[in-house]
Design a protein around this motif. Structure first.
Motif, short mmCIF file in Angstrom:
data_model
loop_
_atom_site.label_atom_id
_atom_site.label_comp_id
_atom_site.label_asym_id
_atom_site.label_seq_id
_atom_site.Cartn_x
_atom_site.Cartn_y
_atom_site.Cartn_z
N LEU A 95 0.83 -1.22 0.00
CA LEU A 95 0.00 0.00 0.00
C LEU A 95 0.85 1.25 0.00
O LEU A 95 0.51 2.26 -0.62
CB LEU A 95 -0.90 0.01 1.24
N LEU A 117 2.98 6.70 3.85
CA LEU A 117 1.80 6.72 4.69
C LEU A 117 2.03 7.51 5.98
O LEU A 117 1.10 8.13 6.51
CB LEU A 117 1.38 5.29 5.05
N ARG A 170 -4.40 7.32 7.79
CA ARG A 170 -4.16 7.07 6.38
C ARG A 170 -4.65 5.70 5.96
O ARG A 170 -5.21 5.53 4.86
CB ARG A 170 -2.66 7.19 6.06
N PHE A 181 -7.37 4.61 2.92
CA PHE A 181 -7.10 3.67 1.84
C PHE A 181 -8.10 2.52 1.83
O PHE A 181 -8.37 1.93 0.79
CB PHE A 181 -5.68 3.12 1.94
#
Length: 487
Positions: A195, A225, A478, A482
């Motif tokens: 990610l 992130l 964060r 996502f």
């Protein structure tokens, strides 16, 4: 409404000690604050610092800490495969909390499909019981020589199809190279499941870092992130590496030989925090300083570490220490070393054979194939006030001899450990014995330190878990962006 970003999220690192354990613990604490039923998980761990679960199984110390962060009891499913090195090429293989066998690295590689089955079984059970499972990888996914049959990093992530975040330690230097280089070593499918990145242990002016973050995002197409700060003064159980000690803090000196196969060095964490204690680990080749108390720590290879002690002239130093009135404490393997002999007829810790002990307590130890694993509570038999002690046992050997008639501890109706008649030498199988404030104070009194200070390790640990969770709050936000909450 509570937020559950993912049912399973994996935290991998660009290197060992990048901060994976800490990030997992922080996320577990943050999810607990959200009211989420969360559990930590590490498919495969290699460490000599282990913990005993309430059910009597053995797991990595980091997973026990992460369970505390999550507010749940530790369970063997949280670390289904634990490898405890007994030499440079061999390790004890522990599956679901129980020792199965000793293997060299090549044989274990062939055994990995069996280990993977145990890993997937445990993960499935945790997913059935908890809303979220936060997974810690091991080492780095860039170790391409270990990719075949991998169960610790991307091999697991691909098997369960979970997203991954990648942690890199900026304090080591070369953080951008670590991240870009790691991505370059991954397959396209492995890169796709990352990610984004977490940069850990940052200190300084964040504006000076921002151009590098912008470059990293352009170069990789993946976001940073969070940038997590370097937090000083944390009290968190280390997974394996001995934590640095600030020498010269206190007037009472404790010296510990840094054995090659030292186990459960977290036994000394409370002493590290004591303001009147100067705790020092003495490494190979270093001069052995004078001390008030010498502690022989636990060992995964007692006979091998006994040979190391002799090669480093520790028996002579200990004899001199006792002549001048110093105190000597042996913990687990260190306790076994204090006797006349240590015998390993089955080769459970290395080659079969027998070694002479230090001969300071009238007892002998024989290694057995059955490992003792239990959490215990009791009192300090050496202490007139009978101070309370809490700890855990992890050992293969059984000790017998006349020295046991003068016990160190009383665990229920059972005597435990031994003391010398002159009161200078003590041995016990209990790990964690300094963690209870009363037992710690009693042991230091026995050794000669009269102190009013009391170290509350549980409170220190909880405060540290809250600090790392507070610092990781932006990362959690964060992650929620996502993967919006599915609850």
């Amino acid at each position: 409404m509570k937020r559950v970003p993912f049912q399973t999220l994996m935290v991998q690192g660009t290197t060992s000690d990048a901060g994976k354990s800490t990030v997992v613990a922080a996320l577990c604490r943050l999810l607990r604050r959200e009211g989420v039923r969360v559990a930590p998980f590490k498919p495969q761990n290699m460490a000599l610092n282990s913990a005993v679960t309430p059910g009597g199984g053995e797991i990595g110390r980091a997973q026990a800490l992460q369970a505390i962060a999550a507010g749940i009891e530790a369970h063997t499913d949280m670390n289904p495969v634990l490898l405890k090195p007994s030499s440079d090429t061999g390790a004890q293989v522990i599956i679901h909390g129980r020792a199965r066998t000793e293997m060299n690295a090549r044989d274990y590689h062939q055994y990995k499909p069996v280990a993977m089955a145990a890993v997937l079984e445990s993960h499935a059970r945790l997913c059935a019981q908890y809303e979220c499972v936060v997974v810690e990888g091991a080492g780095s996914p860039a170790e391409i020589n270990l990719r075949d049959r991998d169960i610790a990093n991307m091999g697991f992530a691909e098997a369960v199809d979970c997203p991954v975040i990648l942690v890199a330690d900026i304090d080591r230097g070369g953080v951008f190279a670590h991240i870009v280089g790691t991505l370059a070593c991954l397959s396209p499918s492995e890169r796709a499941r990352i990610l984004g990145f977490v940069i850990n242990r940052f200190r300084g002016d964040i504006t000076l870092l921002e151009p590098g973050l912008d470059w990293l995002e352009r170069e990789t197409g993946k976001p940073v992130l969070a940038v997590l700060p370097y937090l000083h003064g944390l009290y968190l159980d280390a997974e394996d590496a001995v934590q640095p000690v600030q020498a010269g803090r206190g007037r009472f000196r404790i010296v510990v030989p840094s054995l090659p196969r030292m186990s459960n060095h977290t036994d000394f964490d409370a002493l590290r925090m004591h303001p009147e204690v100067d705790l020092r680990f003495v490494r190979e080749g270093e001069a052995i300083p004078a001390a008030d108390l010498v502690i022989l720590p636990g060992s995964k290879n007692t006979r091998g570490d006994l040979a190391w002690l002799r090669a480093q002239a520790w028996p002579e130093a200990i004899a001199r220490h006792l002549r001048y009135g110093g105190k000597l404490l042996g913990i687990c393997g260190g306790f076994q070393m204090l006797g006349h002999s240590v015998s390993d007829p089955h080769g459970v810790e290395g080659s079969a054979g027998e070694s002479a002990g230090l001969g300071l307590l009238d007892l002998a130890t024989v290694m057995s194939t059955q490992k003792q694993l239990r959490q215990v509570t009791g009192t300090c038999a050496f202490d007139d006030a009978g101070a309370r002690v809490e700890g855990y046992e992890i050992h293969m050997g059984q000790s017998q001899g006349l020295a046991l008639a003068l016990p160190a501890m009383r665990i229920g109706e059972r005597d435990e450990g031994a003391c010398s008649a002159d009161g200078q030498v003590m041995g016990t199988y209990l790990h964690g014995l300094f963690d209870h404030r009363d037992a710690c104070a009693a042991l230091l009194r026995w050794a000669g330190l009269m102190s009013e200070h009391r170290i509350d390790t549980a409170a220190l640990r909880e405060a540290s878990l809250d600090r790392i969770a507070d610092a990781a709050q932006p990362l959690f936000e964060r992650l929620c962006e996502f993967a919006p909450s599915n609850s």
